[in-house]
Design a protein around this motif. Structure first.
Motif, mmCIF file in Angstrom:
data_model
loop_
_atom_site.group_PDB
_atom_site.id
_atom_site.type_symbol
_atom_site.label_atom_id
_atom_site.label_comp_id
_atom_site.label_asym_id
_atom_site.label_seq_id
_atom_site.Cartn_x
_atom_site.Cartn_y
_atom_site.Cartn_z
ATOM 1 N N GLY A 197 47.058 32.039 -33.557
ATOM 2 C CA GLY A 197 45.613 32.149 -33.592
ATOM 3 C C GLY A 197 45.157 33.190 -34.604
ATOM 4 N N ARG A 198 43.895 33.125 -34.969
ATOM 5 C CA ARG A 198 43.350 34.090 -35.919
ATOM 6 C C ARG A 198 41.869 34.301 -35.628
ATOM 7 N N LEU A 199 41.370 35.379 -36.128
ATOM 8 C CA LEU A 199 39.972 35.712 -35.933
ATOM 9 C C LEU A 199 39.095 34.724 -36.692
ATOM 10 N N ASP A 200 38.033 34.254 -36.059
ATOM 11 C CA ASP A 200 37.101 33.344 -36.696
ATOM 12 C C ASP A 200 36.518 34.001 -37.942
ATOM 13 N N PRO A 201 36.689 33.397 -39.123
ATOM 14 C CA PRO A 201 36.178 34.026 -40.353
ATOM 15 C C PRO A 201 34.659 34.147 -40.384
ATOM 16 N N HIS A 202 33.951 33.373 -39.544
ATOM 17 C CA HIS A 202 32.495 33.444 -39.524
ATOM 18 C C HIS A 202 31.976 34.532 -38.587
ATOM 19 N N ALA A 203 32.862 35.113 -37.781
ATOM 20 C CA ALA A 203 32.450 36.185 -36.877
ATOM 21 C C ALA A 203 32.367 37.496 -37.654
ATOM 22 N N GLU A 204 31.374 38.298 -37.345
ATOM 23 C CA GLU A 204 31.182 39.578 -38.028
ATOM 24 C C GLU A 204 31.737 40.702 -37.156
ATOM 25 N N VAL A 205 32.753 41.369 -37.668
ATOM 26 C CA VAL A 205 33.427 42.428 -36.921
ATOM 27 C C VAL A 205 32.571 43.696 -36.956
ATOM 28 N N LEU A 206 32.411 44.324 -35.786
ATOM 29 C CA LEU A 206 31.636 45.555 -35.678
ATOM 30 C C LEU A 206 32.569 46.755 -35.681
ATOM 31 N N SER A 207 32.069 47.871 -36.156
ATOM 32 C CA SER A 207 32.832 49.117 -36.111
ATOM 33 C C SER A 207 32.274 50.009 -35.014
ATOM 34 N N ARG A 208 33.112 50.861 -34.473
ATOM 35 C CA ARG A 208 32.672 51.765 -33.407
ATOM 36 C C ARG A 208 31.603 52.729 -33.906
ATOM 37 N N ASP A 209 31.674 53.120 -35.179
ATOM 38 C CA ASP A 209 30.674 54.037 -35.729
ATOM 39 C C ASP A 209 29.287 53.407 -35.740
ATOM 40 N N ARG A 210 29.226 52.121 -36.094
ATOM 41 C CA ARG A 210 27.935 51.449 -36.214
ATOM 42 C C ARG A 210 27.382 50.985 -34.885
ATOM 43 N N ALA A 211 28.243 50.717 -33.914
ATOM 44 C CA ALA A 211 27.794 50.177 -32.627
ATOM 45 C C ALA A 211 28.397 50.994 -31.489
ATOM 46 N N ALA A 212 28.153 52.304 -31.528
ATOM 47 C CA ALA A 212 28.766 53.204 -30.555
ATOM 48 C C ALA A 212 28.321 52.895 -29.126
#
Length: 421
Positions: free
Chosen positions: A138-153
């Motif tokens: 399996g792999r991460l959906d390329p259309h999904a937007e990954v969030l960072s902990r800094d931006r979405a604490a």
């Protein structure tokens, strides 16, 4: 919109007036007479043969109700490995060893004989087949937007709290997309845990329903769902992939002998392909019995995290997901964000409140399937109603929920454009 209406005649069992929702075949709301009926007008074809689709529907309905009755009142987390789990795991091991045997035989045919050798003509197809049937990580959906902990604490902090409340590991990746859905999965060789939230779905839920959603999805990391386990992955993919690989492709032949040979070859391929596909369907059907048990357990974890009231409210939202989608699209086209989405969905729920009991019953008919990973929504609600009631372990305030939405403002704007367009 069609309201609940009494139809001519009464239930032959208990004398209660029969009802209908959404133009469905009538049933008795009291003793559920005729709820098992096959409603051809509202169910799409599965295999296209009416007699077969009807029998499969009745089989799925009975199996789904038997599983519900068996699990009701039991500790879902302590049910142990059932027959479906054992069969799925054993089949996966056998299939994996079969792929290894194909690869090993192909390598032996290459290195075990002097090169060049006629054995290579068999070795190459065997190796190609082994590669085509190899387990997928399996792999991460390329259309999904990954969030960072800094931006979405705030969001990451809430997810961590819910994970601790249900006893699940926190996800390695949190992502968002534009779907009216949410899911948890494990991907890659390193088996990274991924939580993906569809913003139209997340943005439409009230604060405590969001906690319920997180509790349910994080529960999939520990509820033993065979769809997410590496060991049982071959049961869901190997035979289906083999059937696809053996499906005959059209070809042009010249000469009578070539035409006869090609026709016989295609006949053999078609026979093998359909046999493998039939075995694939049987194995998937067995495996999904355990997936449905896992869904009930994920619902219980949802209730532990958010409280039983919020968990059942979330299921009622899921029951009328079409109304949710219409409300969200309408507000998005008007340029409104998640606050208006929540208000519009809440208004639709109030308008449908009187219909919900019958809609829950109807879901037992319409969502029953041998090939569904989820039990009917109404039965999931009944399962929670029949179990110990939980108070919220995690409380999400309106203010904190608004701060999470503010963190996702950029992603919401992208989704707004997609929905409006």
């Amino acid at each position: 919109m069609i309201d609940t209406t009494a139809v001519d005649g009464t239930c032959p069992r208990c004398g209660t007036a029969a009802v209908s929702q959404l133009d469905a075949v009538p049933w008795c709301p009291s003793c559920e007479w005729n709820l098992e009926a096959y409603d051809e007008e509202r169910r799409g074809p599965v295999f296209g043969w009416r007699w077969l689709d009807r029998r499969l529907h009745h089989l799925a309905y009975r199996m789904t109700r038997r599983q519900f009755d068996r699990l009701l009142g039991r500790r879902l987390g302590a049910t142990g490995a059932g027959a479906a789990t054992v069969v799925t795991a054993a089949a996966s091991v056998v299939l994996f060893l079969g792929v290894v045997a194909l690869a090993g035989t192909g390598v032996w045919l290459i290195v075990g004989f002097p090169f060049p050798s006629p054995s290579i003509l068999l070795a190459v197809p065997l190796l190609a087949l082994a590669v085509g049937l190899r387990p997928r990580f399996g792999r991460l959906d390329p259309h999904a937007e990954v969030l960072s902990r800094d931006r979405a604490a705030e969001l990451f902090g809430l997810v961590d709290e819910v994970a601790r409340a249900v006893g699940a590991p926190a996800p390695d990746v949190i992502a968002v997309d534009d779907h009216l859905n949410a899911y948890a999965q494990t991907v890659g060789v390193r088996r990274r845990r991924v939580l993906c939230l569809g913003l139209p779905y997340w943005g439409s839920l009230g604060p405590q329903e969001r906690v319920a959603l997180l509790g349910h999805e994080l529960g999939h990391f520990i509820n033993g769902d065979p769809r997410r386990a590496l060991l049982t992955q071959p049961a869901f993919t190997t035979l289906g992939s083999a059937a696809d690989l053996l499906r005959p492709a059209p070809s042009a032949e010249h000469g009578l002998i070539e035409m006869i040979a090609a026709a016989l070859g295609r006949m053999l391929q078609r026979l093998l392909s359909r046999l493998l596909f039939a075995l694939h369907l049987v194995l998937v059907c067995v495996a999904l019995r355990d997936s449905q048990r896992a869904e009930y357990l994920a619902d219980e974890m949802s209730a532990k995290a958010a409280g039983t009231t919020a968990a059942t409210d979330l299921l009622d939202v899921t029951l009328r997901v079409e109304s949710m989608e219409l409300a969200v699209r309408r507000e998005a086209r008007a340029g409104h964000g998640p606050q208006r989405w929540q208000a519009a969905v809440a208004e639709a729920r109030v308008a449908n409140a009187g219909r919900l009991p019958q809609l829950r019953q109807l879901s037992a008919r319409e969502e029953a399937s041998l090939f569904s990973s989820h039990p009917p929504t109404g039965l999931r609600r009944l399962m929670l109603d029949g179990r110990e009631r939980y108070e919220p372990a995690v409380v999400l305030t309106e203010e904190r929920s608004a701060r999470i939405d503010a963190e996702l403002a950029k992603e919401y704007q992208k989704v707004l454009r997609i929905l409006a367009w």
